[in-house]
Each structure stands twice: as structure tokens, then as C-alpha cells.
Design an enzyme around this catalytic site. Structure first.
Site, PDB file in Angstrom:
ATOM      1  N   ASP A  40       0.926  -1.243   0.006  1.00  0.00           N
ATOM      2  CA  ASP A  40      -0.027   0.156   0.100  1.00  0.00           C
ATOM      3  C   ASP A  40       0.973   1.273  -0.174  1.00  0.00           C
ATOM      4  OD1 ASP A  40      -2.389   1.448  -0.025  1.00  0.00           O
ATOM      5  OD2 ASP A  40      -3.464   0.373   1.792  1.00  0.00           O
ATOM      6  N   ASP A  64     -10.746   2.853  -3.101  1.00  0.00           N
ATOM      7  CA  ASP A  64     -11.285   1.393  -2.492  1.00  0.00           C
ATOM      8  C   ASP A  64     -12.740   1.382  -2.729  1.00  0.00           C
ATOM      9  OD1 ASP A  64      -8.942   1.748  -1.500  1.00  0.00           O
ATOM     10  OD2 ASP A  64      -9.365   1.992   0.593  1.00  0.00           O
TER      11      ASP A  64
END
Ligand code: GLA
Length: 412
Positions: A158, A219
Site C-alpha cells: 500500500d 477503494d
């Protein structure tokens, strides 16, 4: 001589940078904790759903016992919140000792013993998105070695809490560090999602060399609106995104949310069809212990999976969009091996099932063949389709009709 040495030196640099792991020739399939289980660390009040080794053992058992593994769903992936809040005294990442008392190596061993692979999560930056220890530039090699030592098969890296410059250095550095471990570890890069997902800020040629998949966009959440938002962004930018996907390197529109709370059955069928046309990784994020029969049927559709895994590895495109079609039906097309295609008719209507009439010629199919289609959800066969002849599909609101289409006769 000098020039030759220089050129071969360059080649060496390029080779060292490449992620030569030979993995993910087809889009990866498996399960990923994040969307459904998030950062629930409260194992006292919620022992079955907190991020702990129990959750992953449960999912490994479901994948191995309920017919998933045989279909290709082999990755079991940990996301954020698995770590202890601090590294150990040697600077090594360690799992939370209460939630993962057996350690990650034991979990990887268990996954392997059941014929599955284990994925893990890290973050290029000072902290993970949920505030656990990040992988700063000076920790890249150490963390790659730790993951390899544990027998991990995939890393999602990430990008919270890092600068543009740190990301530009760190993502290629991790690719090299993973290569250097000698263990094949698939590499999922969130880098483009932190840089707006588009050139010139994002260099997809570089990404395709160093990452097996990458998150391009925000997301996914548990809603149909979120699914449509992702589909619209990928379609609006398909001229950039479609050509950069291929065997070993995929765009990732994020997890499948089928089986959760936000999608109807129609919408679940739509997400599965659209992700398949996008040649997307199929990472389910749902509770496999309580999955309904209808969700399971959608996720385990064999023809769907065959299309998703097609060896050509071409990403599809939206070929007809809503603004241009008063019907509010959109059409998506993915070219497949053996001159076949996947066609998806998506209804963006909110009234009632719509009878959509079109022809293969209108969708740019060649008139020099006769075609047959198999409806991917109903299994029905439509034969003797000539390109110029009209046909009608009935598409439910927020649903799809999906065809696997192939030529049967080539006309002279
Ligand atoms: C980011 C990622 C998500 C998830 C969370 C974890 O938002 O994009 O997929 O990994 O972080 O904190």
C-alpha cells in the site's frame, strides 16, 4: 567496445529492475480480508470476525473444502492490521502476538498444506493506512526477506504516509528486493492509486515491468454505487488502461464484494461479469463461512472463470455507453482466444426489464461468419446468429446479460 559495454550495462540494470517471477499469467484469484473484515481487531467481543489467525484458517478451510481451490481461487490474503504496533528489537515486522500467536510462517505452512497460497500486506511509507508499522525505504530489503522467510506468496504494498518521491523509489526497490529473495512472490502495487491513476504521473510501462497487478483507483465499498463508480472510471480511461494489462501484469479495480450486504443478486451478477470483462483479479472479500447459495453460484460460474482466465489476457472495453444509447443499456466486449468474445449488456435503468435489440454488425462483428452464443448465467445457447440479423436480450435493472460468443461457420 565502450558503447557495447554501456549497452550491456543498461540491459543489466533493466533486468535487475524487472519483476521476473513468471507469476500471474492469468488474473489472480482468491480471497482478501479488507473490504469485508476491515481493521476489526476486537477479538474479545468479536472472535470470529476479528483480524486473527482464526479468520485466515477458517477461510483457508473454506477455500480448500468448498470447491474454490479447484476453480482457481488459491490466494488467501491478509490485509492491514495484522502487525504488532512496533517492530521487534532487530527491526523486524512481527504479527500481533495475541491475534496471531502461531506466527505468519505457521499460517503460510498451513495454507500450503491445503494447496493454497498466502498473501500479506505492507505499506510503502511511515505507517500502514491504519497506523501499523510501514516499510520505509531503509526497511525494504529487510521486509522482503522477512516475507520470503515466512513463505509468503504475495505482497500487497500500500502507499499511505509516503511522498511521491518515496513511492517512486520504494516500489521499484521492493520489486528488486523480492526478486533478490529468490522466492516467487507476486507483487501488488497500490502506487498508481496514490498518484491519480493516469499518465503522465503514472508510468504504466514501468509498472508492468515491476508489478504483477496494481490498484489504479479508490477503494471499493459495499454498494452498487461504488461498483458503478469504479466501472465508470475504468471505462472513461480505457484508452490508457486497456492496453497496459496483459499476462503477468493486471489492472486491479479492487475486490469482489459479492456475498456482502450492498448488492442485490442482479448487481452481484453484474460485478462478476464486469470484472471478468475487465480481465480483473478476482479477489473475493466476503465471509465464505456464511455465503448464500446464489452468491456462491455467481462466484463459482465455470464459464465465467474460464473467460476471466482466458490465455490471451486482453482486457475488454465498454463499446457502447449510456449517453449514446437512449436505452440506458451499455455494452462491454472482451476479445478472447480462438476468435471468441465475451459480450456484456449492462442495464443502467431503474424501471423494469428492458428488451434491448441490436445486431452483431452494430457491435462491429465481421459479417463473414455465423456465430453461436452461450448465455453465461442461464447456460442457454443461441445458434445461427448472422452479423446483420437483429437479436433481442432482456436485461433487468442494474443487471446484465452476458454472452460467450464464437464463430461457428466462416462464410466465403
Ligand atoms: C487502503 C487500501 C485498501 C486497504 C486499506 C487498509 O485504503 O486501498 O485496499 O488495504 O488501505 O488500511
Amino acid at each position: 567496445m565502450k558503447l557495447a559495454a554501456f549497452v550491456s550495462g543498461l540491459a543489466l540494470v533493466a533486468c535487475a529492475l524487472d519483476l521476473e517471477n513468471g507469476l500471474m499469467k492469468a488474473p489472480p484469484m482468491g480471497w482478501l480480508a479488507w473490504e469485508r473484515f476491515r481493521c476489526n481487531t476486537d477479538c474479545k467481543t468479536d472472535p470470529d470476525n476479528c483480524i486473527s489467525e482464526k479468520l485466515f484458517v477458517d477461510m483457508i478451510d473454506r477455500l480448500a473444502d468448498d470447491g474454490w481451490k479447484e476453480l482457481g481461487y488459491v490466494y488467501v490474503n491478509i490485509d492491514d492490521c495484522w502487525m504488532a504496533k512496533k517492530r521487534d528489537t532487530s527491526g523486524k515486522l512481527i504479527p500481533d502476538p495475541e491475534r496471531f500467536p502461531s506466527g505468519i510462517k505457521a499460517l503460510a505452512d498451513y495454507a500450503h498444506s491445503r494447496g493454497l497460497k498466502l498473501g500479506i500486506y505492507g505499506d510503502m511509507g511511515n505507517y500502514t493506512c491504519c497506523g501499523y508499522p510501514g516499510t520505509t525505504l531503509d526497511r525494504v530489503e529487510q521486509d522482503a526477506l522477512t516475507f520470503a522467510e515466512w513463505g509468503v506468496d504475495m505482497l500487497k504494498l500500500d502507499g499511505c504516509y509516503s511522498s511521491e518521491d518515496e513511492q517512486a523509489q520504494g516500489y521499484p526497490k521492493m520489486a528488486m528486493a523480492l526478486n533478490a529473495t529468490g522466492r516467487p512472490i507476486a507483487y501488488s502495487c497500490s502506487w498508481p492509486a496514490y498518484q491519480g491513476g493516469l499518465p503522465p504521473k503514472v508510468n504504466y510501462t514501468l509498472l508492468a515491468n515491476i508489478c504483477n497487478l496494481w490498484r489504479n483507483y479508490g477503494d471499493i465499498q459495499d454498494s452498487w454505487r461504488s461498483v458503478l463508480d469504479i466501472v465508470d472510471w475504468f471505462s472513461a480511461n480505457q484508452d490508457v488502461l486497456q492496453p497496459v494489462a496483459g499476462p503477468g501484469h493486471w489492472n486491479d479495480p479492487d475486490m469482489l464484494i459479492i456475498g456482502n450486504f450492498g448488492l442485490s443478486d442482479e448487481q452481484s451478477r453484474s460485478q462478476m461479469a464486469l470484472w471478468t470483462v475487465l480481465a480483473a483479479p478476482l479477489f473475493m472479500s466476503t465471509d465464505l463461512r456464511t455465503l448464500s447459495r446464489s452468491s456462491r453460484e455467481i462466484l463459482q460460474n465455470r464459464l465465467m472463470i474460464k473467460i476471466n482466465q482466458d490465455p490471451l489476457g486482453l482486457q475488454g472495453r465498454r463499446v457502447l455507453r449510456v449517453q449514446k444509447s437512449k436505452s440506458h443499456i451499455e455494452v462491454f466486449l472482451r476479445p478472447l482466444s480462438h476468435s471468441a468474445s465475451a459480450l456484456v449488456f449492462l442495464s443502467r435503468r431503474t424501471d423494469m426489464p428492458y428488451r434491448y435489440t441490436t445486431s452483431l454488425s452494430k457491435l462491429n462483428f465481421s459479417a463473414s461468419a455465423v456465430y453461436e452464443a452461450q448465455d453465461v448465467y442461464s447456460g442457454g445457447i443461441i445458434s445461427g446468429l448472422k452479423a446483420g440479423e437483429n437479436f433481442t436480450v432482456i436485461v433487468n435493472p442494474s443487471g446484465v446479460v452476458m454472452w460467450y460468443l464464437y464463430p461457428t461457420i466462416t462464410l466465403m
